[in-house]
Every structure is written in C-alpha cells, then in structure tokens.
Scaffold this motif. Structure first.
Motif, PDB file in Angstrom:
ATOM      1  N   MET A   1     -65.476  27.048 -31.937  1.00 38.64           N
ATOM      2  CA  MET A   1     -64.421  26.245 -31.348  1.00 38.64           C
ATOM      3  C   MET A   1     -64.472  26.280 -29.825  1.00 38.64           C
ATOM      4  SD  MET A   1     -61.146  26.891 -33.855  1.00 38.64           S
ATOM      5  CE  MET A   1     -60.248  25.565 -33.034  1.00 38.64           C
ATOM      6  N   GLY A   2     -64.985  27.365 -29.271  1.00 33.15           N
ATOM      7  CA  GLY A   2     -65.117  27.457 -27.824  1.00 33.15           C
ATOM      8  C   GLY A   2     -65.999  26.362 -27.262  1.00 33.15           C
ATOM      9  N   LYS A   3     -67.117  26.073 -27.953  1.00 27.96           N
ATOM     10  CA  LYS A   3     -68.007  25.014 -27.514  1.00 27.96           C
ATOM     11  C   LYS A   3     -67.316  23.654 -27.546  1.00 27.96           C
ATOM     12  CE  LYS A   3     -72.349  27.176 -28.987  1.00 27.96           C
ATOM     13  NZ  LYS A   3     -73.533  27.042 -29.887  1.00 27.96           N
ATOM     14  N   GLN A   4     -66.499  23.439 -28.564  1.00 24.21           N
ATOM     15  CA  GLN A   4     -65.790  22.172 -28.676  1.00 24.21           C
ATOM     16  C   GLN A   4     -64.809  21.983 -27.526  1.00 24.21           C
ATOM     17  OE1 GLN A   4     -64.004  22.386 -32.535  1.00 24.21           O
ATOM     18  NE2 GLN A   4     -65.963  22.337 -33.622  1.00 24.21           N
ATOM     19  N   ILE A   5     -64.112  23.055 -27.146  1.00 17.87           N
ATOM     20  CA  ILE A   5     -63.164  22.968 -26.038  1.00 17.87           C
ATOM     21  C   ILE A   5     -63.892  22.683 -24.730  1.00 17.87           C
ATOM     22  CG2 ILE A   5     -61.446  24.230 -24.695  1.00 17.87           C
ATOM     23  CD1 ILE A   5     -60.776  25.794 -27.235  1.00 17.87           C
ATOM     24  N   LEU A   6     -65.019  23.363 -24.510  1.00 13.93           N
ATOM     25  CA  LEU A   6     -65.796  23.137 -23.283  1.00 13.93           C
ATOM     26  C   LEU A   6     -66.305  21.701 -23.211  1.00 13.93           C
ATOM     27  CD1 LEU A   6     -67.896  26.433 -23.008  1.00 13.93           C
ATOM     28  CD2 LEU A   6     -66.112  25.649 -21.447  1.00 13.93           C
ATOM     29  N   GLN A   7     -66.783  21.180 -24.330  1.00 17.71           N
ATOM     30  CA  GLN A   7     -67.274  19.802 -24.334  1.00 17.71           C
ATOM     31  C   GLN A   7     -66.148  18.819 -24.036  1.00 17.71           C
ATOM     32  OE1 GLN A   7     -68.364  17.510 -27.979  1.00 17.71           O
ATOM     33  NE2 GLN A   7     -70.445  17.632 -27.150  1.00 17.71           N
ATOM     34  N   GLU A   8     -64.986  19.066 -24.628  1.00 16.73           N
ATOM     35  CA  GLU A   8     -63.845  18.174 -24.399  1.00 16.73           C
ATOM     36  C   GLU A   8     -63.423  18.193 -22.935  1.00 16.73           C
ATOM     37  OE1 GLU A   8     -59.355  17.422 -26.195  1.00 16.73           O
ATOM     38  OE2 GLU A   8     -60.794  18.672 -27.289  1.00 16.73           O
ATOM     39  N   MET A   9     -63.515  19.362 -22.297  1.00 10.67           N
ATOM     40  CA  MET A   9     -63.195  19.468 -20.875  1.00 10.67           C
ATOM     41  C   MET A   9     -64.156  18.643 -20.035  1.00 10.67           C
ATOM     42  SD  MET A   9     -62.327  23.564 -20.634  1.00 10.67           S
ATOM     43  CE  MET A   9     -62.237  23.515 -18.835  1.00 10.67           C
ATOM     44  N   CYS A  10     -65.440  18.658 -20.424  1.00 13.36           N
ATOM     45  CA  CYS A  10     -66.440  17.898 -19.662  1.00 13.36           C
ATOM     46  C   CYS A  10     -66.240  16.395 -19.832  1.00 13.36           C
ATOM     47  CB  CYS A  10     -67.845  18.279 -20.126  1.00 13.36           C
ATOM     48  SG  CYS A  10     -68.315  19.974 -19.751  1.00 13.36           S
ATOM     49  N   ILE A  11     -65.814  15.980 -21.024  1.00  9.80           N
ATOM     50  CA  ILE A  11     -65.663  14.557 -21.295  1.00  9.80           C
ATOM     51  C   ILE A  11     -64.380  14.003 -20.697  1.00  9.80           C
ATOM     52  CG2 ILE A  11     -65.372  12.833 -23.107  1.00  9.80           C
ATOM     53  CD1 ILE A  11     -67.103  14.598 -24.904  1.00  9.80           C
ATOM     54  N   ASN A  12     -63.279  14.715 -20.938  1.00  6.50           N
ATOM     55  CA  ASN A  12     -61.969  14.177 -20.569  1.00  6.50           C
ATOM     56  C   ASN A  12     -61.451  14.666 -19.224  1.00  6.50           C
ATOM     57  OD1 ASN A  12     -61.860  12.863 -23.043  1.00  6.50           O
ATOM     58  ND2 ASN A  12     -60.964  14.635 -24.063  1.00  6.50           N
ATOM     59  N   GLN A  13     -62.072  15.723 -18.681  1.00  4.38           N
ATOM     60  CA  GLN A  13     -61.615  16.298 -17.416  1.00  4.38           C
ATOM     61  C   GLN A  13     -60.123  16.674 -17.494  1.00  4.38           C
ATOM     62  OE1 GLN A  13     -63.557  15.954 -14.083  1.00  4.38           O
ATOM     63  NE2 GLN A  13     -65.230  16.040 -15.528  1.00  4.38           N
ATOM     64  N   ALA A  58     -71.432  17.762 -41.551  1.00  7.13           N
ATOM     65  CA  ALA A  58     -71.173  17.201 -40.219  1.00  7.13           C
ATOM     66  C   ALA A  58     -69.783  16.584 -40.197  1.00  7.13           C
ATOM     67  CB  ALA A  58     -72.217  16.143 -39.862  1.00  7.13           C
ATOM     68  N   SER A  59     -69.206  16.557 -38.997  1.00  6.30           N
ATOM     69  CA  SER A  59     -67.919  15.905 -38.778  1.00  6.30           C
ATOM     70  C   SER A  59     -67.980  15.205 -37.430  1.00  6.30           C
ATOM     71  CB  SER A  59     -66.782  16.940 -38.792  1.00  6.30           C
ATOM     72  OG  SER A  59     -66.842  17.759 -37.639  1.00  6.30           O
ATOM     73  N   THR A  60     -66.876  14.631 -37.013  1.00  3.58           N
ATOM     74  CA  THR A  60     -66.853  13.920 -35.729  1.00  3.58           C
ATOM     75  C   THR A  60     -66.942  14.872 -34.545  1.00  3.58           C
ATOM     76  OG1 THR A  60     -64.435  13.962 -35.765  1.00  3.58           O
ATOM     77  CG2 THR A  60     -65.532  11.994 -36.660  1.00  3.58           C
ATOM     78  N   ILE A  61     -66.685  16.168 -34.765  1.00  2.00           N
ATOM     79  CA  ILE A  61     -66.685  17.114 -33.647  1.00  2.00           C
ATOM     80  C   ILE A  61     -67.849  18.101 -33.679  1.00  2.00           C
ATOM     81  CG2 ILE A  61     -64.203  16.976 -33.288  1.00  2.00           C
ATOM     82  CD1 ILE A  61     -63.895  19.557 -34.856  1.00  2.00           C
ATOM     83  N   ARG A 181     -66.617  21.926 -38.479  1.00  2.00           N
ATOM     84  CA  ARG A 181     -65.278  21.672 -37.934  1.00  2.00           C
ATOM     85  C   ARG A 181     -64.758  22.816 -37.071  1.00  2.00           C
ATOM     86  NH1 ARG A 181     -63.314  17.205 -40.549  1.00  2.00           N
ATOM     87  NH2 ARG A 181     -64.401  16.645 -42.465  1.00  2.00           N
ATOM     88  N   GLY A 182     -65.410  23.948 -37.139  1.00  4.32           N
ATOM     89  CA  GLY A 182     -64.948  25.100 -36.370  1.00  4.32           C
ATOM     90  C   GLY A 182     -63.854  25.847 -37.120  1.00  4.32           C
ATOM     91  N   ALA A 183     -63.679  27.112 -36.775  1.00  2.00           N
ATOM     92  CA  ALA A 183     -62.671  27.928 -37.452  1.00  2.00           C
ATOM     93  C   ALA A 183     -62.265  29.092 -36.567  1.00  2.00           C
ATOM     94  CB  ALA A 183     -63.214  28.445 -38.787  1.00  2.00           C
ATOM     95  N   THR A 184     -61.010  29.460 -36.658  1.00  2.00           N
ATOM     96  CA  THR A 184     -60.522  30.633 -35.947  1.00  2.00           C
ATOM     97  C   THR A 184     -60.920  31.875 -36.737  1.00  2.00           C
ATOM     98  OG1 THR A 184     -58.421  30.669 -37.154  1.00  2.00           O
ATOM     99  CG2 THR A 184     -58.529  29.328 -35.142  1.00  2.00           C
ATOM    100  N   PRO A 185     -60.946  33.055 -36.097  1.00  2.00           N
ATOM    101  CA  PRO A 185     -61.247  34.285 -36.829  1.00  2.00           C
ATOM    102  C   PRO A 185     -60.321  34.502 -38.020  1.00  2.00           C
ATOM    103  CG  PRO A 185     -61.391  34.686 -34.477  1.00  2.00           C
ATOM    104  CD  PRO A 185     -60.850  33.295 -34.647  1.00  2.00           C
TER     105      PRO A 185
END
Length: 217
Positions: A1-13, A58-61, A181-185
């Motif tokens: 999930m960390g990678k997903q958050i970083l990518q979203e930051m790069c895309i959406n600022q 696979a999913s959209t994220i 989809r990612g998952a929390t611990p």
C-alpha cells in the motif's frame, strides 16, 4: 500500500500525509505476524507429491502474484504454505484490466524461474491460476494474431509454461487479490488464505479448470 500512496502523490500532487502516517503506524503491526520458516511439518511422513501453485491477479491500482508449495505425504495428508509473492502498482499510463491480468500472469512465470533456482526440490508439478478467462484465451490460442504488447507477453509465458498448466479460479478464491489491491498488516493477519493458500489446495483432489484452446477472447 505504501507504493500506491507514493504513486498517487506523484500523479495528483495532493496532500496524502494523513494516509502516509496511518500506513506507517500500521506497518508496526507486522511484528505480530508469525510465518513458519519450515515448509514441511515436522510430523509429516514421506512426501509422495510435490506441487507449486502460482496465482496471479490485477486491479486498477496494482497487480501481483503469490506462489504456494503443496505437499502430500504417503498417508494422504496435505500441507500448503506461501513461498513467495510479488506486488506491483499499475503503470501511470492507463492499461486495460485484461492487459494488467496478462502482466500479472507473466510475473508468475518470472517468479517461477526464480524459485526453480532457489528451491532444492525435484520431481514437482507446477500449476498456474488466474481469475480471468481472457488471459486463458490468450495463452491457449494458437491461431489468432495479437497486438505486439499482448503477443510479446504471451510468447514469454509460453516459452516457460504449457497451456495445460493454466487454470481458471474464481476471484473469491484467488489469494493474489491481496497482492493486486494491497492490504494492511491487520488484514493479512485475518486472511488465513494469504499464508496457507485457498481452501481447495488442502483438499485431496484439486478442482482444475484448465485453459482451453477454444476459449474466445
């Protein structure tokens, strides 16, 4: 999930600091997850069947895979355990879900090659699972010409596997859903399927739904 958050930051600022902090706090719970190092139970008898099952999704994220070692002893007892998994975020450039599913399937094939080098086992059987019949159609089709993106990945998959090794699985039974989809611990702790594999792998007979050449894509 960390990678997903970083990518979203790069895309959406956008300001995702609260989510990032929450994720950082959740990561601390990884210490509570216990994974057995030994892939073979200590009370297991002589092993008569060794299988490796690779699942992709696979999913959209994101997209990813997970691989399980399935052992059967001479008393017909079954044991399954997670041996490797890989997760990736989807490319920034939009890609269709069928193509992402194909990319996930290719990751399974590449992980398979890595496992063959690292595992000290012989005389084993390998199976591959996906919850999309489109990918099975791609792999089983021997006559249709595909776009270069699809054709290159199909070729890589067929260079290392055979169509009969690929099977269909329902999305609800696919453990690779957590990789895509990612998952929390905490979610990992509550999903026995992630570490032990889907329930059907523990049955004496696995319900295979093989790739068919006549599948339409």
């Amino acid at each position: 999930m960390g990678k997903q958050i970083l990518q979203e930051m790069c895309i959406n600022q956008s300001d995702l600091q609260p989510r990032w902090r929450q994720w950082g706090e959740e990561v601390k719970n990884l210490d509570t997850i216990v994974v057995k190092r030994c892939l073979r139970p200590v009370d297991f008898d002589e092993i008569v069947t060794t299988e490796i099952h690779h699942f992709s999704d696979a999913s959209t994220i994101g997209y990813g895979q997970c691989s399980y070692l399935r052992l059967i002893d001479r008393n017909q007892r079954v044991h399954c355990s997670l041996i490797m998994a890989r997760a990736r975020v989807t490319p920034i450039k939009p890609v269709t879900i069928p193509r992402l599913e194909l990319m996930a399937a290719l990751v399974s094939v590449r992980i398979r090659s890595a496992l063959l080098e690292d595992l000290d086992i012989t005389n084993f059987i390998e199976w591959f699972w996906t919850d999309t019949r489109v990918v099975l159609g791609y792999i089983g089709n021997e006559s249709r010409h595909f776009h270069i993106f699809v054709a290159n990945r199909i070729q890589q998959i067929r260079d290392h596997t055979e169509p009969y090794q690929w099977n269909y699985i329902r999305s609800a039974d696919n453990p690779a859903d957590m990789a895509s989809r990612g998952a929390t611990p905490m979610k990992l702790m509550n999903r026995k399927m992630w570490l032990d594999g889907p329930n059907f792998l523990w049955d004496s007979n696995v319900p295979f739904v093989p790739c068919q050449k006549e599948d339409q894509v």
